[in-house]
Design a protein around this motif. Structure first.
Motif, PDB file in Angstrom:
ATOM      1  N   GLU A 156       5.016   7.498 -10.829  1.00 29.72           N
ATOM      2  CA  GLU A 156       4.008   6.566 -10.178  1.00 29.72           C
ATOM      3  C   GLU A 156       4.712   5.968  -8.798  1.00 29.72           C
ATOM      4  OE1 GLU A 156       1.985   3.645 -12.484  1.00 29.72           O
ATOM      5  OE2 GLU A 156       2.152   4.902 -13.991  1.00 29.72           O
ATOM      6  N   LEU A 157       3.824   5.790  -7.913  1.00 29.10           N
ATOM      7  CA  LEU A 157       4.005   5.114  -6.476  1.00 29.10           C
ATOM      8  C   LEU A 157       3.400   3.691  -6.415  1.00 29.10           C
ATOM      9  CD1 LEU A 157       5.716   5.554  -3.603  1.00 29.10           C
ATOM     10  CD2 LEU A 157       3.689   6.555  -2.861  1.00 29.10           C
ATOM     11  N   PRO A 158       4.015   2.693  -6.747  1.00 29.88           N
ATOM     12  CA  PRO A 158       3.607   1.482  -6.633  1.00 29.88           C
ATOM     13  C   PRO A 158       3.223   0.954  -5.345  1.00 29.88           C
ATOM     14  CG  PRO A 158       5.340   1.093  -7.983  1.00 29.88           C
ATOM     15  CD  PRO A 158       5.325   2.685  -7.461  1.00 29.88           C
ATOM     16  N   ALA A 159       4.165   1.127  -4.455  1.00 27.09           N
ATOM     17  CA  ALA A 159       4.157   0.744  -3.023  1.00 27.09           C
ATOM     18  C   ALA A 159       5.182   1.412  -2.291  1.00 27.09           C
ATOM     19  CB  ALA A 159       4.480  -0.939  -3.041  1.00 27.09           C
TER      20      ALA A 159
ATOM     21  N   GLU B 135      13.387   5.584  -4.214  1.00 28.41           N
ATOM     22  CA  GLU B 135      13.537   4.456  -5.022  1.00 28.41           C
ATOM     23  C   GLU B 135      12.351   3.656  -4.944  1.00 28.41           C
ATOM     24  OE1 GLU B 135      13.751   4.118  -0.282  1.00 28.41           O
ATOM     25  OE2 GLU B 135      14.636   5.371  -1.739  1.00 28.41           O
ATOM     26  N   ASN B 136      11.096   4.178  -4.384  1.00 27.89           N
ATOM     27  CA  ASN B 136       9.765   3.753  -4.341  1.00 27.89           C
ATOM     28  C   ASN B 136       8.881   4.166  -5.755  1.00 27.89           C
ATOM     29  OD1 ASN B 136      10.156   2.129  -2.145  1.00 27.89           O
ATOM     30  ND2 ASN B 136       9.726   3.785  -0.762  1.00 27.89           N
ATOM     31  N   LEU B 137       9.487   5.281  -6.311  1.00 25.59           N
ATOM     32  CA  LEU B 137       8.964   5.821  -7.521  1.00 25.59           C
ATOM     33  C   LEU B 137       9.342   5.169  -8.771  1.00 25.59           C
ATOM     34  CD1 LEU B 137       9.168   9.628  -6.674  1.00 25.59           C
ATOM     35  CD2 LEU B 137       7.063   8.196  -6.507  1.00 25.59           C
ATOM     36  N   SER B 138       8.390   5.061  -9.661  1.00 20.94           N
ATOM     37  CA  SER B 138       8.846   4.630 -11.164  1.00 20.94           C
ATOM     38  C   SER B 138      10.053   5.350 -11.488  1.00 20.94           C
ATOM     39  CB  SER B 138       7.620   4.848 -12.037  1.00 20.94           C
ATOM     40  OG  SER B 138       7.243   6.266 -12.122  1.00 20.94           O
ATOM     41  N   PRO B 139      10.866   4.813 -12.627  1.00 21.12           N
ATOM     42  CA  PRO B 139      11.977   5.485 -13.120  1.00 21.12           C
ATOM     43  C   PRO B 139      11.395   6.860 -13.813  1.00 21.12           C
ATOM     44  CG  PRO B 139      12.062   3.277 -13.717  1.00 21.12           C
ATOM     45  CD  PRO B 139      10.640   3.541 -13.060  1.00 21.12           C
TER      46      PRO B 139
ATOM     47  N   MET C 136       0.966  -1.085  -0.112  1.00 21.63           N
ATOM     48  CA  MET C 136      -0.001  -0.046  -0.129  1.00 21.63           C
ATOM     49  C   MET C 136       0.865   1.197   0.166  1.00 21.63           C
ATOM     50  SD  MET C 136      -2.766   1.355   2.706  1.00 21.63           S
ATOM     51  CE  MET C 136      -2.420   0.096   3.837  1.00 21.63           C
ATOM     52  N   PRO C 137       0.751   2.222  -0.893  1.00 16.80           N
ATOM     53  CA  PRO C 137       1.391   3.440  -1.048  1.00 16.80           C
ATOM     54  C   PRO C 137       1.286   4.347   0.386  1.00 16.80           C
ATOM     55  CG  PRO C 137       0.343   3.086  -3.256  1.00 16.80           C
ATOM     56  CD  PRO C 137      -0.225   1.842  -2.176  1.00 16.80           C
ATOM     57  N   ARG C 138       2.355   5.178   0.602  1.00 17.85           N
ATOM     58  CA  ARG C 138       1.980   5.928   1.681  1.00 17.85           C
ATOM     59  C   ARG C 138       2.727   7.313   1.115  1.00 17.85           C
ATOM     60  NH1 ARG C 138       2.814   5.511   8.092  1.00 17.85           N
ATOM     61  NH2 ARG C 138       0.703   5.310   7.822  1.00 17.85           N
ATOM     62  N   ILE C 139       2.021   8.391   1.360  1.00 16.66           N
ATOM     63  CA  ILE C 139       3.047   9.676   1.215  1.00 16.66           C
ATOM     64  C   ILE C 139       2.582  10.567   2.082  1.00 16.66           C
ATOM     65  CG2 ILE C 139       3.027  11.926  -0.421  1.00 16.66           C
ATOM     66  CD1 ILE C 139       1.153  10.098  -2.762  1.00 16.66           C
ATOM     67  N   VAL C 140       3.899  11.181   2.466  1.00 18.20           N
ATOM     68  CA  VAL C 140       3.695  12.307   3.719  1.00 18.20           C
ATOM     69  C   VAL C 140       4.514  13.298   3.032  1.00 18.20           C
ATOM     70  CG1 VAL C 140       4.905  12.814   5.789  1.00 18.20           C
ATOM     71  CG2 VAL C 140       4.478  10.348   5.346  1.00 18.20           C
ATOM     72  N   ILE C 141       3.499  14.374   3.237  1.00 21.93           N
ATOM     73  CA  ILE C 141       3.912  15.811   2.538  1.00 21.93           C
ATOM     74  C   ILE C 141       4.123  16.644   3.821  1.00 21.93           C
ATOM     75  CG2 ILE C 141       3.135  17.899   1.290  1.00 21.93           C
ATOM     76  CD1 ILE C 141       0.623  16.078   0.336  1.00 21.93           C
TER      77      ILE C 141
ATOM     78  N   SER D 187      -3.225  -0.063  -5.485  1.00 29.41           N
ATOM     79  CA  SER D 187      -2.142  -0.709  -5.547  1.00 29.41           C
ATOM     80  C   SER D 187      -0.821  -0.162  -6.479  1.00 29.41           C
ATOM     81  CB  SER D 187      -2.290  -2.228  -6.255  1.00 29.41           C
ATOM     82  OG  SER D 187      -2.844  -2.032  -7.542  1.00 29.41           O
ATOM     83  N   SER D 188      -1.394   1.195  -6.939  1.00 30.59           N
ATOM     84  CA  SER D 188      -0.475   1.707  -7.668  1.00 30.59           C
ATOM     85  C   SER D 188      -1.305   3.261  -8.198  1.00 30.59           C
ATOM     86  CB  SER D 188       0.103   1.118  -8.992  1.00 30.59           C
ATOM     87  OG  SER D 188       0.956   1.937  -9.631  1.00 30.59           O
ATOM     88  N   GLY D 189      -0.572   4.140  -8.500  1.00 30.01           N
ATOM     89  CA  GLY D 189      -1.006   5.306  -8.987  1.00 30.01           C
ATOM     90  C   GLY D 189      -0.051   6.478  -9.117  1.00 30.01           C
TER      91      GLY D 189
END
Length: 108
Positions: free
Chosen positions: A85-88, A56-60, A1-6, A19-21
């Protein structure tokens, strides 16, 4: 599950069920304003995020991001929210000073 902290939005945390986005989609789906002048098409840098940790968790980086990086408009620690994209995993980001909205209160 992706987690974003701003971080400079008072450590606002987004835990996504997806699962991704793309990062900007995850942010907007959680009711947070984030600038995107070109309509999320990767034609500008108004949606750039400063990546504090979790790169490292982001798409290239894709062609659009590499184009702006080669022009000097994206630093090594910056990505476009509309393209990355942040798959996880966890991602800690900051809103760039130039991209802050006047109607939002930001933290340090």
């Amino acid at each position: 599950m992706p987690r974003i902290v701003i971080e400079n939005l008072y450590n606002r945390t987004i835990d996504s069920e997806k699962s991704s986005g793309k990062v900007i989609e995850l942010i907007h789906e959680n009711g947070i304003d984030w600038m995107h002048a070109c309509g999320k098409k990767g034609r500008c840098t108004s949606c750039k995020m400063i990546v504090v940790s979790g790169m490292e968790n982001l798409s290239p980086p894709n062609d659009r991001e590499l184009f702006f990086r080669n022009q000097g408009r994206l630093k090594v620690n910056e990505r476009l929210c509309c393209q990355a994209e942040l798959p996880a995993g966890e991602l800690h980001i900051r809103v760039a000073e130039i991209n802050k909205f006047p109607h939002l209160a930001y933290s340090d």
